[in-house]
Design a protein around this motif. Structure first.
Motif, PDB file in Angstrom:
ATOM      1  N   GLY A 143      -2.802  35.550 -56.603  1.00  0.00           N
ATOM      2  CA  GLY A 143      -1.662  34.680 -56.860  1.00  0.00           C
ATOM      3  C   GLY A 143      -1.893  33.623 -57.911  1.00  0.00           C
ATOM      4  N   ALA A 144      -2.954  33.767 -58.723  1.00  0.00           N
ATOM      5  CA  ALA A 144      -3.272  32.775 -59.748  1.00  0.00           C
ATOM      6  C   ALA A 144      -2.767  33.218 -61.114  1.00  0.00           C
ATOM      7  CB  ALA A 144      -4.774  32.542 -59.813  1.00  0.00           C
ATOM      8  N   ALA A 150       1.267  27.933 -58.977  1.00  0.00           N
ATOM      9  CA  ALA A 150       0.085  28.760 -58.721  1.00  0.00           C
ATOM     10  C   ALA A 150      -1.175  28.076 -59.251  1.00  0.00           C
ATOM     11  CB  ALA A 150       0.254  30.113 -59.405  1.00  0.00           C
ATOM     12  N   SER A 206       0.367  36.274 -65.897  1.00  0.00           N
ATOM     13  CA  SER A 206       0.993  35.621 -64.747  1.00  0.00           C
ATOM     14  C   SER A 206       1.202  36.614 -63.609  1.00  0.00           C
ATOM     15  CB  SER A 206       2.336  35.000 -65.143  1.00  0.00           C
ATOM     16  OG  SER A 206       2.142  33.988 -66.112  1.00  0.00           O
ATOM     17  N   ALA A 242       2.318  27.112 -62.994  1.00  0.00           N
ATOM     18  CA  ALA A 242       0.984  26.786 -62.496  1.00  0.00           C
ATOM     19  C   ALA A 242       0.822  25.293 -62.265  1.00  0.00           C
ATOM     20  CB  ALA A 242      -0.070  27.266 -63.488  1.00  0.00           C
ATOM     21  N   THR A 269      -9.355  29.835 -56.737  1.00  0.00           N
ATOM     22  CA  THR A 269      -7.949  29.970 -56.335  1.00  0.00           C
ATOM     23  C   THR A 269      -7.671  29.482 -54.930  1.00  0.00           C
ATOM     24  OG1 THR A 269      -8.127  32.190 -55.351  1.00  0.00           O
ATOM     25  CG2 THR A 269      -7.852  32.064 -57.751  1.00  0.00           C
ATOM     26  N   GLY A 281       5.789  33.477 -57.021  1.00  0.00           N
ATOM     27  CA  GLY A 281       5.554  33.134 -55.622  1.00  0.00           C
ATOM     28  C   GLY A 281       6.235  31.830 -55.281  1.00  0.00           C
TER      29      GLY A 281
END
Length: 287
Positions: A104-105, A74, A66, A143, A285, A70
């Protein structure tokens, strides 16, 4: 061009064996794999993954890396390894996580049971089950639960294509569970594989090969789809991706040429700045 289920005219067993011997053009494949394992070991030490299981077998698991927290859910990127359905594991490929985390994924390296303990069809079922489990747990992972990005190398390219041809309602999930897909040096028609040395272990019948070939299934996911292989790989790998692009005309598909590169290089380029990494990260992404 040959049709799905065919092999090139005049192709002998010996010719097919040479075409699909992925290690033959690699100067030192064992050293390459050892390097990947060392780099992945460092990633696991510096960035310990969460391990998620989706079955009772020890290989039915996923390593989930991870990014820093953010704003909002994600993107979730799932990598499926190769090894001709017979070898390798999720731990070897943790080194591929870094560019996706930087974008950021959430990055998941998915494992599955291996032939000959199970059949190729069981490997396909494992990958579908693993993706389904990730989609169900996406919220807990920070996510998005739909539009999962998939990327697979070699046999993993075959497996992510089969995931793109999955009725996710059978898993209690929405049709848009899978979004963009990237196949690297993938195998989309298994009939040539059945006629090669690989089938000495895989043990596929003609019906088995057809049922597990993406070219004989309709895609259920919207795509887009990107296909690529190393420029120095045998011609069968390029033919395989052209077969899938032709078989799935309704899916927006890009074939990304690579300048040189072996079967192993084609995968490792995900971890190095360049066209393969840039196109894959951007597609999966949105970064």
């Amino acid at each position: 061009m040959t049709e799905p289920g065919d092999v090139p005219e005049g192709a002998t067993r010996e010719w097919l064996d040479a075409q699909y011997d992925a290690r033959a053009l690699e100067p030192d494949p064992d050293a390459t794999l050892a390097d990947w394992q060392a780099r992945s070991g460092a990633m696991r030490r510096d960035h310990p993954p969460q391990v998620i299981t989706y079955g009772d077998d020890p290989r039915q698991g996923v390593d989930v890396y991870s990014p820093a927290p953010g704003h909002g859910p994600a993107p979730l990127v799932v990598f499926v390894h190769g090894g001709y359905w017979q070898a390798l594991d999720k731990e070897t490929f943790g080194f591929l996580a870094e560019p996706f985390l930087a974008a950021g994924a959430v990055f998941a390296s998915l494992d599955y049971r291996l032939v000959p303990d199970v059949a190729v069809a069981d490997v396909v079922a494992d990958v579908r089950a693993g993706i389904a489990e990730l989609a169900r747990r996406a919220g807990d992972l920070g996510a998005r639960a739909t539009g999962l990005g998939l990327v697979g190398h070699s046999a993993g390219g075959h497996l992510v294509a089969m995931a793109m041809a999955t009725d996710w309602a059978d898993h209690g999930l929405p049709a848009d569970t899978v979004g963009p897909v990237v196949g690297i040096s993938g195998l989309y028609d298994l009939e040539p594989i059945r006629r090669s040395y690989l089938n000495d272990v895989l043990g596929m019948s003609p019906d088995d090969a057809r049922r597990s070939s993406p070219v004989h299934h309709a895609p259920t996911g919207p795509g887009p789809l990107m296909l690529t292989c190393g420029g120095d790989e045998p011609g069968e790998f390029e033919r395989q991706q052209r077969l899938l692009a032709t078989a799935w005309p309704g899916v927006p598909t890009t074939i990304l040429p690579q300048s040189g590169g072996t079967h192993f290089d084609a995968c490792a380029r995900l971890a190095a700045p360049g066209p393969v990494q840039e196109a894959t990260v951007r597609m999966l992404t949105g970064a």
